[in-house]
Structures are given as C-alpha cells and as structure tokens.
Design a protein around this motif. Sequence first.
Motif, PDB file in Angstrom:
ATOM      1  N   LEU A 186      -6.372  -1.337  -6.541  1.00 42.18           N
ATOM      2  CA  LEU A 186      -5.229  -1.621  -5.660  1.00 42.18           C
ATOM      3  C   LEU A 186      -5.157  -3.115  -5.353  1.00 42.18           C
ATOM      4  O   LEU A 186      -4.088  -3.704  -5.314  1.00 42.18           O
ATOM      5  N   TRP A 187      -6.318  -3.702  -5.127  1.00 38.59           N
ATOM      6  CA  TRP A 187      -6.378  -5.125  -4.789  1.00 38.59           C
ATOM      7  C   TRP A 187      -5.943  -5.989  -5.975  1.00 38.59           C
ATOM      8  O   TRP A 187      -5.210  -6.952  -5.825  1.00 38.59           O
ATOM      9  N   ARG A 188      -6.406  -5.610  -7.169  1.00 43.10           N
ATOM     10  CA  ARG A 188      -6.088  -6.420  -8.357  1.00 43.10           C
ATOM     11  C   ARG A 188      -4.681  -6.163  -8.880  1.00 43.10           C
ATOM     12  O   ARG A 188      -4.077  -7.010  -9.511  1.00 43.10           O
ATOM     13  N   HIS A 189      -4.194  -4.943  -8.644  1.00 44.44           N
ATOM     14  CA  HIS A 189      -2.929  -4.522  -9.225  1.00 44.44           C
ATOM     15  C   HIS A 189      -2.005  -4.200  -8.058  1.00 44.44           C
ATOM     16  O   HIS A 189      -1.679  -3.055  -7.819  1.00 44.44           O
ATOM     17  N   ARG A 190      -1.615  -5.228  -7.342  1.00 45.82           N
ATOM     18  CA  ARG A 190      -1.017  -5.034  -6.024  1.00 45.82           C
ATOM     19  C   ARG A 190       0.446  -4.594  -6.039  1.00 45.82           C
ATOM     20  O   ARG A 190       0.990  -4.254  -4.998  1.00 45.82           O
ATOM     21  N   SER A 191       1.098  -4.574  -7.187  1.00 47.52           N
ATOM     22  CA  SER A 191       2.557  -4.393  -7.198  1.00 47.52           C
ATOM     23  C   SER A 191       3.003  -3.105  -6.498  1.00 47.52           C
ATOM     24  O   SER A 191       3.971  -3.110  -5.741  1.00 47.52           O
ATOM     25  N   GLY A 192       2.293  -1.995  -6.718  1.00 50.55           N
ATOM     26  CA  GLY A 192       2.687  -0.707  -6.131  1.00 50.55           C
ATOM     27  C   GLY A 192       2.670  -0.745  -4.617  1.00 50.55           C
ATOM     28  O   GLY A 192       3.648  -0.389  -3.950  1.00 50.55           O
ATOM     29  N   TRP A 193       1.572  -1.229  -4.055  1.00 51.01           N
ATOM     30  CA  TRP A 193       1.445  -1.243  -2.598  1.00 51.01           C
ATOM     31  C   TRP A 193       2.267  -2.359  -1.974  1.00 51.01           C
ATOM     32  O   TRP A 193       2.762  -2.200  -0.858  1.00 51.01           O
ATOM     33  N   LEU A 194       2.423  -3.456  -2.702  1.00 55.92           N
ATOM     34  CA  LEU A 194       3.256  -4.533  -2.170  1.00 55.92           C
ATOM     35  C   LEU A 194       4.706  -4.093  -2.068  1.00 55.92           C
ATOM     36  O   LEU A 194       5.398  -4.410  -1.099  1.00 55.92           O
ATOM     37  N   SER A 195       5.179  -3.330  -3.067  1.00 54.05           N
ATOM     38  CA  SER A 195       6.572  -2.869  -2.999  1.00 54.05           C
ATOM     39  C   SER A 195       6.740  -1.876  -1.850  1.00 54.05           C
ATOM     40  O   SER A 195       7.772  -1.882  -1.170  1.00 54.05           O
ATOM     41  N   ALA A 196       5.732  -1.037  -1.604  1.00 53.47           N
ATOM     42  CA  ALA A 196       5.805  -0.100  -0.471  1.00 53.47           C
ATOM     43  C   ALA A 196       5.806  -0.877   0.850  1.00 53.47           C
ATOM     44  O   ALA A 196       6.590  -0.577   1.759  1.00 53.47           O
ATOM     45  N   ALA A 197       4.937  -1.885   0.941  1.00 50.88           N
ATOM     46  CA  ALA A 197       4.854  -2.675   2.173  1.00 50.88           C
ATOM     47  C   ALA A 197       6.138  -3.471   2.394  1.00 50.88           C
ATOM     48  O   ALA A 197       6.638  -3.577   3.521  1.00 50.88           O
TER      49      ALA A 197
END
Lengths: 218, 216
Positions: free
Chosen positions: A15-26
Amino acid sequence: MSASLAVIEKDLRLLWRHRSGWLSAATFAAITVLTYSFAFDLVTDDVRPLLPGVLWVTFLFAGTIACSRTFTDEVEQGTFDALLLAPVPRTALYVGKVIANLVALLAIEVAVLVMGTILFNTTLVTAELLVIVGVGTVGYVCLTTLLATLGSRVRSREVLLPVLALPLLVPLLIAGVRATGVALDVSAPSAPWLLLLAVFAIWSAVGSALLFPLVVER
Amino acid sequence: MTAAIDAHGLGKRYGASEVLEDVTFTLEAGSRTALLGANGAGKTTLLAVLSTLAAPSRGTASVAGYPVDGASAELRRRIGVLTHSPMLYEALSPLENLRFFARLYGVVDAEARIEELLRALGLWRRREEPTAVLSRGYHQRVAIARALVHRPAVLLLDEPETGLDVEGVALLDELMLRAPGMTVLAATHRVDRIDVWADDRLMLERGRVAVAVGLS
C-alpha cells in the motif's frame, strides 16, 4: 497467526509503495467533505443534523474505491495462486487482508473527521464517534473484502462490488448514521444503534471468515 | 519405490469442455518426468489439479501421499510450483518476495535459505531492487527461488525454461530439473532438452494420456 501477520505486513508495504488506490480513495473523501462544506451555509444553518449522512456517505464510497482492488492486484500478478498454494488456512489470508484494509481505511476516516471538524466547526474527533466509526468500519471492511474477492476474477469487478455490497450494507448504514446522530446530539437514542452496529460487525466478520475459503475454492 | 504422484481416472471439466479425461499414471519418488502435448492438450490443467489450484471433476490423485481433493496444508507444504506467471509482487524486491513466502511456508532458517538461493541464481547483487525492474529472465529466476524456498519434495513446473537464457537454463537444470531427491513433473515444449533431464515421458492428447514412457 503468523501467516496473517505476514500478509498484513506485506499488504501495508505494498500500500505504501503502490499508493494510487488509497490516494484516490483519500482524495475522493477530501473532495466530498470539501464540497459539502461549500454547500452548507455555516453562518446561518445548524449543519450538525446533516453531518451523520455526510460522514457515512463519504466513508462508504471512499471505502468502496479503496477495497475494490483488495484482490485484483493479486489476481493480475498471479500472486493470488501463490497465496492459495501456501500451507496456511485460507481464513488466515482473509484476516490479513481485512486488517490491512482496516488500517488504511481507518486512517482515511480519521483524516475525514479531522477535516470535518475544521470545515464544519463541530468537534468530530471524540471517543464516542471514534468507537462508532471504528465498529462500523470493521463490519464494512469484513463484508467488502469478501465481496471484492468474489469479484476479483470478473472483468466488470469495479461495477460488481458496489452492486453487491450496497444492499447488504443497508443495516450498517442505518445504524451508523443513527448512532452518529445520537453521538452528535442531533437525534434521540430511539434504539441501541451502537449495539446494532456491533452485531452487524460480528455477523459480517464471522460470516465472511467462514465463507472466504469457499469463495476462493475453484 | 514409493509413488510421489498417483493419478487414477482423473478428469476435469470447465463448463461443457472436458479438459482432462480418465488420466491415470504413477510417478515414483525421485523420478523426473517430461509432460508433453500440443497447446490445449491439458498439461496446465493437470498441473493445476495436482497442485490443488483446481479441483478434479472426477477421479482421484495423490501427491506426496496426500489426496489432492483434500487440498491439505501438508500436501501444499511438500510441493513447489512454477506456472506461466512468476507469481511475484512487482513492487517488492526479490529479497522481500522470498521473505514473505518463506514466512508463509514457515521456513525455519529463512535468511540462510534465501541467501543460498539468491546467490545460486545470480540474484544476490540485485536482491534489493524492485522486482518490476528486473528482466523476464530474472523474474523467472526469482520465481524458481520462490518455488524452492521451502525445500519441496515434488516440483510441478509449467514450461520452466520460459524467458531463461543459456545460463538461466543451466541453473534451472542444476537446482530443479536435475536436482537430486526431488520428484519433477514438468510441462515443456522444449523437446530438444528432454534427454538432458527427463527419465520418463508423459504425453497428453486432448486431455487423455496418449503415450507414457518409463512410467508405471
């Protein structure tokens, strides 16, 4: 337990290295709260009765974006099969995934509560509200992780998850909104909403953990 | 000799399509068998069934003495699997990938085993780089290390030479195909290399065993 810890550690690292999924949710959560703050007139209106709905709508859709890729990346990289080949109980893999999702979603939700406190001029970071959000998120993530697994091999998985999840999440949403309303002192405690939320979370956790091995079996 | 893989009347159906039909064979422990057949003959499906990734529709099979339909942890602990996909996390380094899988398999001397494999496969210098930046051949080398990290007794390999250069193929022979003490069943199209490593041959044709050479 060791397998679950390994999955949690690996997923949080990914999640930390591949942040796109969680960044888009945030990002989605932040834009939603910001848009609501523009819509309400904070000077003349008492916006508190609207906040339970604002918060849970934000949590619901941010969570759907975040959890939808739970197993998709695993399937696309072929690592889902590698997980299934490991000599560990399937449930241990599920628990690991749920906890990793839970950590990430709770982080977004706390950020939303802090942002809401600033934008709506109402204290949202209280112990009572954190308990309500925490219990609701456990129920939400347990169910959504299972449904994301179910749809991970389907081409239209992005559509499938909300279609499957939203009807099943109705009891959680009602209890969450009502409990939040009581915590914000905008509605009367007409029912033990927090208890209902807890029952949903337990049902969702136990049921999903039992069903997961059947869902991943081919 | 004891049987490492034993299949009786094995069948697998996907919808209306019968992919495997009445497949029966026995591989002795320590044997090396080339699984041959044209595209669509059922090689990958057979390996998926034997590795517990797909349940058989009919028949029975056991690997390392454990039935595949039970898909027990004991069976999975004893097999090493290499498929078309390297089954690696691209955002993690080879070292992190191997540490993760070693933890899942409960490898006791994980760090020593990982170092041994990474050095043997010529990956030690690149152990900290993200797997995503490695070439196809290096992906396959890391996948070989992943399949071997828990010291499996039975290897189920699907076209293991894919992407490997001459040096990589030599390492594959040394660590997997000709490694002593392991039972190997490997699907391959490299018929020119079979004599180098295989004792036996099992040929599938439209999901059925067409030819079995050297097998009981």
